[in-house]
Design an enzyme around this catalytic site. Sequence first.
Site, short mmCIF file in Angstrom:
data_model
loop_
_atom_site.label_atom_id
_atom_site.label_comp_id
_atom_site.label_asym_id
_atom_site.label_seq_id
_atom_site.Cartn_x
_atom_site.Cartn_y
_atom_site.Cartn_z
CG HIS A 63 -1.88 -1.15 1.24
ND1 HIS A 63 -3.11 -1.09 0.62
CD2 HIS A 63 -1.77 -2.40 1.75
CE1 HIS A 63 -3.73 -2.26 0.77
NE2 HIS A 63 -2.94 -3.08 1.45
NE ARG A 65 -1.75 3.08 3.81
CZ ARG A 65 -2.57 2.05 3.99
NH1 ARG A 65 -3.52 1.79 3.11
NH2 ARG A 65 -2.45 1.28 5.04
CG ASN A 95 -6.46 0.17 -0.06
OD1 ASN A 95 -5.36 0.27 -0.59
ND2 ASN A 95 -6.62 -0.27 1.18
CG HIS A 180 -9.31 -8.56 1.63
ND1 HIS A 180 -8.40 -7.87 2.39
CD2 HIS A 180 -10.37 -8.78 2.45
CE1 HIS A 180 -8.89 -7.69 3.61
NE2 HIS A 180 -10.09 -8.23 3.67
CG HIS A 233 -3.99 -10.70 3.15
ND1 HIS A 233 -5.23 -11.29 3.11
CD2 HIS A 233 -4.18 -9.40 2.80
CE1 HIS A 233 -6.13 -10.39 2.76
NE2 HIS A 233 -5.52 -9.25 2.56
CG ASN A 279 -8.73 -7.54 8.10
OD1 ASN A 279 -8.90 -8.69 8.50
ND2 ASN A 279 -9.60 -6.94 7.30
CG ASP A 306 -1.27 -6.53 3.70
OD1 ASP A 306 -1.50 -5.44 3.12
OD2 ASP A 306 -2.15 -7.14 4.34
#
Lengths: 426, 306
Positions: A63, A65, A95, A180, A233, A279, A306
């Site tokens: 990520h 971001r 995301n 996911h 994951h 998560n 992750d």
Amino acid sequence: MIDPYNNKEGVADIVINNGVISQVIIKNKIKSLTRKFNSSNNIVEIDAKGFHVFPGLIDMHTHLREPGYEYKETISTGTLAAIKGGFTSVCCMANTNPVNDNPEVTYYILAKAKEEGSCDVYPIGAITKGLKGEELSEMVMLREAGCVAFSDDGMPVMNPLIMRRALEYSKAVGAPIISHCEDLCLSENGVMNEGKLSFYLGLKGIPKASEEIMVSRDVILSRHFKATIHIAHVSTKGSVEIIKRAKEEGVSVTAETCPHYFTLTEDAVSGYNTDAKVNPPLRTNEDKEAIIEALKEGIIDVIATDHAPHHIDEKKVPFNEALNGISGLETAFALSLRLVHENILTLKQLIEKLTVNPSKILKIGKDGIREGSESDLIVVDIKKEWIVDKNKFVSLGKNTPFDGWKLKGKVIFAFKGKKFFDLREE
Amino acid sequence: MKDLVGIKELSRESIEEILNTAKAFKEVLGRDIKKVPTLRGKTAINLFFEPSTRTRTSFELAEKRLSLDVLNFSISMSSVVKGETLYDTLKTIEAYNVDYIVIRHSSSGAAKFVAENTNASVINAGDGTNEHPTQALLDAFSILEVKGRLDGLKISIVGDIIHSRVARSNLYLLSNFDTEIRFVGPPTLLPEDAQANVKIFYDLREGLKDADVVMLLRIQFERQNAAFIPSLKEYFHVWGVKKEIFSYLKDDAIIMHPGPMNRGVEISTEVADSSRSIILKQVTNGIATRMAVIYLLKPKGGIVDL
């Protein structure tokens, strides 16, 4: 040198000329350089005796971001953190804000990466618009813009019909779907693994069934609709068993796990440690052992980070309110090397899971350390001991449960095209 | 000890010390003048992020009887709605130089978070589904008062165990003594796997057989919406404690409830008002127990200098 792409191992001289590998000379034993260069200002000779050279690692689950959450991480800081961790390629999840569900966002990420990035960036597009799980995003156009895979990571595609369509459609796109796996009805409001410890801490649990039901669903869809699926994951023993069976039955499924799932258990959240809130959640010892075994047997193909950086304000809150995620790029490789130091994996097996396997799944065409290819390699001192200090992270995300850990294995040089990174500490 | 974050952190000795101290304060509460000057000049703040009338009142009374200056900081006037973090709220309060912070919060672990970030003594008045330590202490105090001992007792806790901080704190407290602990209720509201010393019962009669103490827990109305139970009516039918159950208990068994109770859901009116019920005694003892806790805690001191 260990190069699983070309199945080559041995002592080698590697000549890189202007960002391109011009010569790879494999030798039987360590000698001084085979080829002598005229000493000129433009030539740097690195004596890597006692060190290892690997193709640059690929993190297929990062990520970054950006755009939208630059206070957590930027493409600039995230890709430099990647280099520091040995990753010369990262695949950034969709995301962001706006979500990477349209080509403009993909172009933006790639342009930023070209301008400010230190490593290769491969965007992953959203499966559904806005990660809402309702309408498919324009996968072909996203693919054309540069997305290498599709995932709603962070959110599952809850509706099995939408997932069926995505899997079918992906066959025309030529890029895999990364799932996911989480049944939100079962995991709702959960903040850690469900079990004795969650009861003891008074925290709402996420049952393993929440992940396993979705892994089952996705391999069933993959089997029936003859599409390829990659499971992100993996955190439970049950998921490993489902994937193992699916692979035995010939389903086109691959899987990844992350260092925290084979290194930690739920015990890490005791004391409400928000840096261990992630998560899927950290599970039990039984799961950890099963994941290690699955890595060994090749049931799990890939180790991904992750990498999920967050701002300190998002972790310095009561456990329920803390955001999920671990800043993983700078510790992942050393944590993975523990499996080699403990004789669970061979070095070659480990490097495969960090290079050729993700490259094949994503079809990004990396070809290892060979003459004529762009330089994309790292020099590693696998025995170098160091202490994790989150404050020394290049990543803006200091959220790690490994702060203060003594790890073995450090990247000392990285070569990526014309870029050269000297990562030795003064 | 600086804080009371949970029973988990307490030894049998410190539990007994609190209970003995509470006994002395209970004696004070029986006097005509119920106030002692012990903590005059010190300040306590009741920081309630969740609505609560009885726990806050009980703490406030305990604080006033110790001569503390008392501030109430509750959700309606809090900064949460303005987006302030718990950390910042806490730092603001710390700048007032308060000595004691009583906190109730909807997040498990919030009391620990607060305790770790302040020099004031922190008392957990309920954090999420984690702990409600003063409730367990006052329950133990009440049992002791009636039974004279905790060791050797069979204690059945009935109801919504998984969502209950009262059940957890009682479990941890009673585990320090030689007790038999039973969780009784519908499978959806019980942990699948608790501690080794806990027996799980789905059948009320079996779970209450020969019990010395029956602790009832409040059933939240919203549980029926989330499919934990089909209806409150069915809950009362199967797990509601009614007078008929008395024949299964020990002859001198007592009925307890942390309040507020739902008559006709977890407890029948006949049971609530019966001579076996010590529910109101629990309320009175709450003040003495909370006085004892505040009295025994030692703030780190040190003025916040800004």
